[in-house]
Write an enzyme that holds these catalytic residues in place. Structure first.
Site, short mmCIF file in Angstrom:
data_model
loop_
_atom_site.label_atom_id
_atom_site.label_comp_id
_atom_site.label_asym_id
_atom_site.label_seq_id
_atom_site.Cartn_x
_atom_site.Cartn_y
_atom_site.Cartn_z
N HIS A 237 71.35 3.08 40.92
CA HIS A 237 71.99 1.83 41.39
C HIS A 237 73.24 1.52 40.58
O HIS A 237 73.33 0.49 39.91
CB HIS A 237 70.99 0.66 41.29
N ASP B 241 76.82 -3.83 44.45
CA ASP B 241 76.46 -3.88 45.87
C ASP B 241 76.97 -2.62 46.55
O ASP B 241 77.92 -1.99 46.08
CB ASP B 241 77.06 -5.12 46.53
N ASN C 155 74.99 0.09 47.18
CA ASN C 155 74.26 1.28 46.75
C ASN C 155 73.46 1.92 47.89
O ASN C 155 73.43 3.15 48.03
CB ASN C 155 73.31 0.92 45.61
N GLY C 156 72.78 1.09 48.71
CA GLY C 156 71.91 1.65 49.75
C GLY C 156 72.66 2.45 50.77
O GLY C 156 72.23 3.55 51.16
N ARG C 157 73.79 1.95 51.24
CA ARG C 157 74.55 2.66 52.26
C ARG C 157 75.19 3.92 51.69
O ARG C 157 75.23 4.96 52.36
CB ARG C 157 75.61 1.73 52.86
N ILE C 158 75.67 3.87 50.44
CA ILE C 158 76.23 5.07 49.83
C ILE C 158 75.12 6.09 49.57
O ILE C 158 75.33 7.30 49.71
CB ILE C 158 76.98 4.71 48.54
#
Length: 523
Positions: A345, A349, A351-354
């Site tokens: 992480h 902000d 992190n999830g999409r990357i």
């Protein structure tokens, strides 16, 4: 290592005898700890427990239950450091986080004595290599001069990279990463079956007979589907332009080498409006979770890597992507890199999409998917969202009890103990199995279904155009109304947008839709 105080090795009697409970975990039967469990207990190591622990029992059969593998009396190791280390490497594979913490606890002397006692032994030489590799400390030992070259990672137990010789130890270094980042994946029946499917060949066969223009439209639909789904996983519904911008980025995955600048570029794309978010790598702690009712005390479900560890971890991910993992299956590499990123992480902000972008990056760079086609992995993840969260928690829940933290005045967390190794070395087996299931779904369902849908849509539009002159945008709108209303035009559509249609024309259009998208062939 500088500043590290080495503990004296425990005496042999400190390895426990038969037990029923280990670290609050019940054993299926009374048994003696063996391998990693024995080493963790004897040396008091604060490490994530392996997903499967080992012990030796009194029965002459091997049983596996409740996270334990109970082996027979003949498998029982000598109650020594060497005995349990050898057992671990032979039967349990490499757990680099445990091994590093163990080596820091033992210091150099016991490892040097172990190698001097058996200078040609294959396990002794592997232990020697792993000690120097993990601690960056050269032992006071002459280079090995005899002994058959043996792989560091047992390829029968775990997936390994192409090996390179390490003459000092007479071993084959087939670790897929570097000391900065090297998660491992166990060989499982599930993964063997997935790899045996040869999914890249299946994907090529599906697109081989698809006309070029239809394939281009299919690829565009799949790309948009993946981008929209990736935001949906985060609970976001951004404007269409952001979805399309991120879709374009996904479509270019694999073209640029992965490095810090590329990660920062991706964060800027995915966030769009960054007025309320600090761009760049975190300078503070981070966590995923909630706050208490007063919105002050963090309630973490996952705690991110410490900011002071980010530089080495990111360097490790970049190195893992570029060379050491060559020869490893593409989906396994994608799982290691993508899930490693999301655990670390590194950003405040995005992190999830990357994290999901990195899946596309690896698959495209290694030629897993047909050129120009993006498998909508995020859409498959969205369909399996509970399983996805369970996979994420398979690592996070084992880390949380080991992370010491305190709340900050900004209602964040500050980690106060050394946790970097927990993000460098984790068991990515569940992640690889989950990702392979998602990739298989996109190839066997999404890709052919999307192509078949566009074929049927073209048939629908051609038949409608054959008897009525209608602009393309209205034909598209007509189709959407039919699709949303089970193949019938609603009274509202008949009274407003398509008031000019006669009853016969409307019935004929509905019949064409049902003929083209009948039962089992819905859009």
């Amino acid at each position: 290592m500088q500043g590290m105080v080495f503990m004296a090795a425990p005496q042999e009697h400190q390895f426990s005898g038969p037990v029923n409970v280990f670290q609050e975990l019940r054993l299926p039967e009374t048994a003696s700890l063996a391998g990693y469990s024995a080493l963790i207990g004897a040396y008091g190591l604060a490490v994530p427990l392996p997903r499967t622990l080992s012990a030796t029992g009194e029965h002459h059969r091997i049983t596996e239950r409740d996270g334990w593998r109970i082996m027979t009396p003949r498998h029982a190791p000598h109650p020594t450091l060497e005995g349990h280390l050898t057992f671990a490497l032979k039967y349990e594979g490499l757990d680099l986080a445990i091994l590093k913490r163990l080596f820091l606890a033992t210091g150099t002397a016991p490892i040097e004595a172990l190698v001097r006692e058996s200078p040609t032994g294959s396990y002794a030489r592997r232990i020697w290599f792993l000690y120097e590799w993990l601690t960056d400390t050269r032992l006071d030992l002459p280079d090995a001069t005899a002994g058959r070259y043996v792989p560091v990672v047992d390829p029968e137990l775990q997936w390994a990279a192409q090996d390179k010789t390490a003459p000092r130890y007479r071993v084959k270094d087939n670790l897929p990463g570097t000391p900065n980042f090297c998660p491992l994946v166990f060989r499982t029946k599930v993964l063997e079956e997935f790899i045996g499917l040869d999914l890249p060949r299946r994907a090529q066969a599906i697109v081989a007979d698809v006309p070029r223009d239809l394939l281009a439209r299919t690829a565009a639909f799949l790309l948009l589907k993946d981008s929209r789904s990736s935001y949906a996983i985060e609970g976001e519904r951004p404007p269409q332009d952001r979805i399309q911008r991120w879709g374009r980025a996904i479509g270019e995955a694999g073209r640029q080498p992965l490095d810090r600048d590329e990660m920062l570029r991706l964060q800027r794309i995915v966030l769009g409006d960054a007025r309320f978010v600090k761009l760049g790598f975190r300078q503070e702690g981070g966590f995923v979770g909630a706050h208490d009712r007063d919105n002050r005390m963090p309630l973490p479900d996952h705690i991110s890597a410490r900011p002071e560890d980010l530089e080495s971890l990111i360097d490790g991910m970049v190195a893992f992507d570029r060379s050491p993992a060559q020869g490893l299956d593409a989906v396994i590499v994608a799982a290691i890199l993508a899930f490693g990123f999301v655990y670390i992480h590194p950003f405040e902000d995005g992190n999830g999409r990357i994290h999901r972008y990195l899946i596309h990056h690896v698959l495209a760079a290694r030629g897993f998917n047909p050129p120009g086609v993006v498998f909508p992995v995020s859409a498959a993840i969205l369909e399996k969202i509970d399983e996805y969260r369970g996979v994420l928690e398979s690592c996070s829940q084992r880390l949380l009890p080991l992370i010491e933290w305190e709340p900050t005045p900004q209602f964040n967390v500050r980690v106060v103990n050394d946790t970097g190794d927990f993000y460098r070395f984790f068991d990515a087996t569940p992640h690889a199995e989950f990702l392979y299931a998602c990739v298989r779904r996109t190839i066997e369902q999404d890709l052919p279904d999307e192509t078949a849908f566009l074929r049927r849509y073209d048939q629908f539009r051609k038949q409608v155009d054959a008897f009525i002159d209608m602009p393309e945008r209205l034909t598209d709108l007509l189709f959407r109304f039919l699709h949303q209303n089970g193949g019938r035009l609603s009274n509202r559509a008949r009274e407003w947008e398509f008031a000019a249609l006669t009853d016969d024309e409307a019935e004929r259009i509905e019949a064409i839709y049902h003929q083209t998208f009948g039962p089992g062939l819905q859009a």
